[in-house]
Design a protein around this motif. Sequence first.
Motif, PDB file in Angstrom:
ATOM      1  N   ALA A  35     -15.215  -0.240  33.330  1.00 13.58           N
ATOM      2  CA  ALA A  35     -15.182   1.025  34.073  1.00 13.58           C
ATOM      3  C   ALA A  35     -14.144   0.997  35.187  1.00 13.58           C
ATOM      4  O   ALA A  35     -13.987  -0.005  35.878  1.00 13.58           O
ATOM      5  N   LYS A  36     -13.453   2.115  35.325  1.00  8.20           N
ATOM      6  CA  LYS A  36     -12.536   2.299  36.446  1.00  8.20           C
ATOM      7  C   LYS A  36     -13.395   2.764  37.618  1.00  8.20           C
ATOM      8  O   LYS A  36     -14.057   3.804  37.539  1.00  8.20           O
ATOM      9  N   LEU A  37     -13.408   1.999  38.702  1.00  3.88           N
ATOM     10  CA  LEU A  37     -14.292   2.291  39.818  1.00  3.88           C
ATOM     11  C   LEU A  37     -13.736   3.390  40.711  1.00  3.88           C
ATOM     12  O   LEU A  37     -12.532   3.463  40.958  1.00  3.88           O
ATOM     13  N   TRP A  38     -14.643   4.235  41.201  1.00  2.00           N
ATOM     14  CA  TRP A  38     -14.294   5.299  42.144  1.00  2.00           C
ATOM     15  C   TRP A  38     -14.190   4.696  43.532  1.00  2.00           C
ATOM     16  O   TRP A  38     -15.002   3.853  43.932  1.00  2.00           O
ATOM     17  N   SER A  39     -13.179   5.091  44.279  1.00  3.99           N
ATOM     18  CA  SER A  39     -13.051   4.706  45.684  1.00  3.99           C
ATOM     19  C   SER A  39     -12.328   5.836  46.402  1.00  3.99           C
ATOM     20  O   SER A  39     -11.701   6.678  45.756  1.00  3.99           O
ATOM     21  N   PRO A  40     -12.385   5.853  47.720  1.00  2.00           N
ATOM     22  CA  PRO A  40     -11.645   6.895  48.443  1.00  2.00           C
ATOM     23  C   PRO A  40     -10.140   6.843  48.155  1.00  2.00           C
ATOM     24  O   PRO A  40      -9.481   7.870  48.138  1.00  2.00           O
ATOM     25  N   ASP A  41      -9.616   5.646  47.890  1.00  2.00           N
ATOM     26  CA  ASP A  41      -8.187   5.520  47.595  1.00  2.00           C
ATOM     27  C   ASP A  41      -7.854   5.862  46.144  1.00  2.00           C
ATOM     28  O   ASP A  41      -6.718   6.174  45.822  1.00  2.00           O
ATOM     29  N   SER A  42      -8.840   5.767  45.269  1.00  3.74           N
ATOM     30  CA  SER A  42      -8.653   6.061  43.849  1.00  3.74           C
ATOM     31  C   SER A  42      -9.903   6.795  43.337  1.00  3.74           C
ATOM     32  O   SER A  42     -10.770   6.199  42.708  1.00  3.74           O
ATOM     33  N   PRO A  43     -10.004   8.082  43.633  1.00  8.22           N
ATOM     34  CA  PRO A  43     -11.228   8.841  43.319  1.00  8.22           C
ATOM     35  C   PRO A  43     -11.319   9.254  41.846  1.00  8.22           C
ATOM     36  O   PRO A  43     -11.301  10.425  41.499  1.00  8.22           O
ATOM     37  N   PHE A  44     -11.423   8.261  40.967  1.00 11.44           N
ATOM     38  CA  PHE A  44     -11.457   8.517  39.527  1.00 11.44           C
ATOM     39  C   PHE A  44     -12.827   9.015  39.094  1.00 11.44           C
ATOM     40  O   PHE A  44     -13.849   8.413  39.429  1.00 11.44           O
ATOM     41  N   LEU A  45     -12.847  10.092  38.336  1.00 13.64           N
ATOM     42  CA  LEU A  45     -14.096  10.660  37.828  1.00 13.64           C
ATOM     43  C   LEU A  45     -14.052  10.743  36.307  1.00 13.64           C
ATOM     44  O   LEU A  45     -13.036  11.114  35.721  1.00 13.64           O
ATOM     45  N   TYR A  46     -15.160  10.374  35.681  1.00 12.17           N
ATOM     46  CA  TYR A  46     -15.334  10.510  34.239  1.00 12.17           C
ATOM     47  C   TYR A  46     -15.956  11.872  33.946  1.00 12.17           C
ATOM     48  O   TYR A  46     -16.713  12.394  34.744  1.00 12.17           O
ATOM     49  N   ASP A  47     -15.649  12.419  32.771  1.00 15.12           N
ATOM     50  CA  ASP A  47     -16.304  13.637  32.306  1.00 15.12           C
ATOM     51  C   ASP A  47     -17.525  13.238  31.494  1.00 15.12           C
ATOM     52  O   ASP A  47     -17.524  12.205  30.812  1.00 15.12           O
ATOM     53  N   LEU A  48     -18.580  14.051  31.572  1.00 13.56           N
ATOM     54  CA  LEU A  48     -19.807  13.795  30.825  1.00 13.56           C
ATOM     55  C   LEU A  48     -20.218  15.066  30.098  1.00 13.56           C
ATOM     56  O   LEU A  48     -20.285  16.136  30.708  1.00 13.56           O
ATOM     57  N   GLN A  49     -20.478  14.953  28.804  1.00 12.27           N
ATOM     58  CA  GLN A  49     -20.975  16.068  28.000  1.00 12.27           C
ATOM     59  C   GLN A  49     -22.335  15.656  27.455  1.00 12.27           C
ATOM     60  O   GLN A  49     -22.452  14.629  26.790  1.00 12.27           O
ATOM     61  N   VAL A  50     -23.369  16.432  27.775  1.00 13.08           N
ATOM     62  CA  VAL A  50     -24.721  16.151  27.302  1.00 13.08           C
ATOM     63  C   VAL A  50     -25.133  17.296  26.377  1.00 13.08           C
ATOM     64  O   VAL A  50     -25.075  18.462  26.769  1.00 13.08           O
ATOM     65  N   THR A  51     -25.518  16.934  25.157  1.00 12.06           N
ATOM     66  CA  THR A  51     -25.845  17.925  24.139  1.00 12.06           C
ATOM     67  C   THR A  51     -27.264  17.706  23.641  1.00 12.06           C
ATOM     68  O   THR A  51     -27.646  16.574  23.333  1.00 12.06           O
ATOM     69  N   LEU A  52     -28.031  18.786  23.573  1.00 14.05           N
ATOM     70  CA  LEU A  52     -29.378  18.758  23.009  1.00 14.05           C
ATOM     71  C   LEU A  52     -29.251  19.090  21.529  1.00 14.05           C
ATOM     72  O   LEU A  52     -28.662  20.103  21.160  1.00 14.05           O
ATOM     73  N   LEU A  53     -29.792  18.203  20.679  1.00 17.66           N
ATOM     74  CA  LEU A  53     -29.679  18.357  19.226  1.00 17.66           C
ATOM     75  C   LEU A  53     -31.041  18.652  18.615  1.00 17.66           C
ATOM     76  O   LEU A  53     -32.050  18.106  19.067  1.00 17.66           O
ATOM     77  N   ASP A  54     -31.065  19.492  17.559  1.00 18.50           N
ATOM     78  CA  ASP A  54     -32.318  19.743  16.850  1.00 18.50           C
ATOM     79  C   ASP A  54     -32.644  18.535  15.973  1.00 18.50           C
ATOM     80  O   ASP A  54     -32.034  17.481  16.111  1.00 18.50           O
ATOM     81  N   GLY A  55     -33.569  18.665  15.035  1.00 19.26           N
ATOM     82  CA  GLY A  55     -33.946  17.555  14.166  1.00 19.26           C
ATOM     83  C   GLY A  55     -32.790  16.999  13.361  1.00 19.26           C
ATOM     84  O   GLY A  55     -32.785  15.833  12.989  1.00 19.26           O
ATOM     85  N   GLY A  56     -31.787  17.833  13.083  1.00 18.10           N
ATOM     86  CA  GLY A  56     -30.572  17.374  12.403  1.00 18.10           C
ATOM     87  C   GLY A  56     -29.525  17.046  13.457  1.00 18.10           C
ATOM     88  O   GLY A  56     -29.824  16.446  14.477  1.00 18.10           O
ATOM     89  N   ASP A  57     -28.316  17.480  13.215  1.00 20.89           N
ATOM     90  CA  ASP A  57     -27.251  17.260  14.199  1.00 20.89           C
ATOM     91  C   ASP A  57     -26.724  18.567  14.763  1.00 20.89           C
ATOM     92  O   ASP A  57     -25.617  18.628  15.281  1.00 20.89           O
ATOM     93  N   LYS A  58     -27.515  19.645  14.649  1.00 25.51           N
ATOM     94  CA  LYS A  58     -27.091  20.946  15.160  1.00 25.51           C
ATOM     95  C   LYS A  58     -27.317  21.002  16.671  1.00 25.51           C
ATOM     96  O   LYS A  58     -28.403  20.704  17.165  1.00 25.51           O
TER      97      LYS A  58
END
Length: 121
Positions: free
Chosen positions: A42-65
């Motif tokens: 992981a690239k660490l966040w700091s005040p000198d290097s404020p790196f942020l990761y994107d996060l996508q959270v998906t709710l799936l039905d019984g299949g992959d829909k």
Amino acid sequence: MSATAAGGAGLRVKAVAKAGSKVVGTATGAAGTELRVPVPNAKLWSPDSPFLYDLQVTLLDGGDKAVDSVGSYFGMRQIGTARGADGSCASPSTAGSCSTWPTSTRASGPTGSTPHRPTTP
């Protein structure tokens, strides 16, 4: 992370962490259970290097829909303690000097504000 869904029987949650367009970690599990999304090297966040990761959270039905989805972002920090020259316990900051770790559960930027994703026009 944990995601709870009303009527969650049979529903699953998929979390995907990205650095730019590159997927750096994924986790899938039943709704209402704890998920851990590994982010190797992981690239660490700091005040000198404020790196942020994107996060996508998906709710799936019984299949992959996809039933629902939400996006967010997060930063990774390393926290620890070390003994100072006088033997007292200190928390090293990301800048290398010792300071007291904030009691807030939210990370703060160099001006004391919560880190934010800059917007582009």
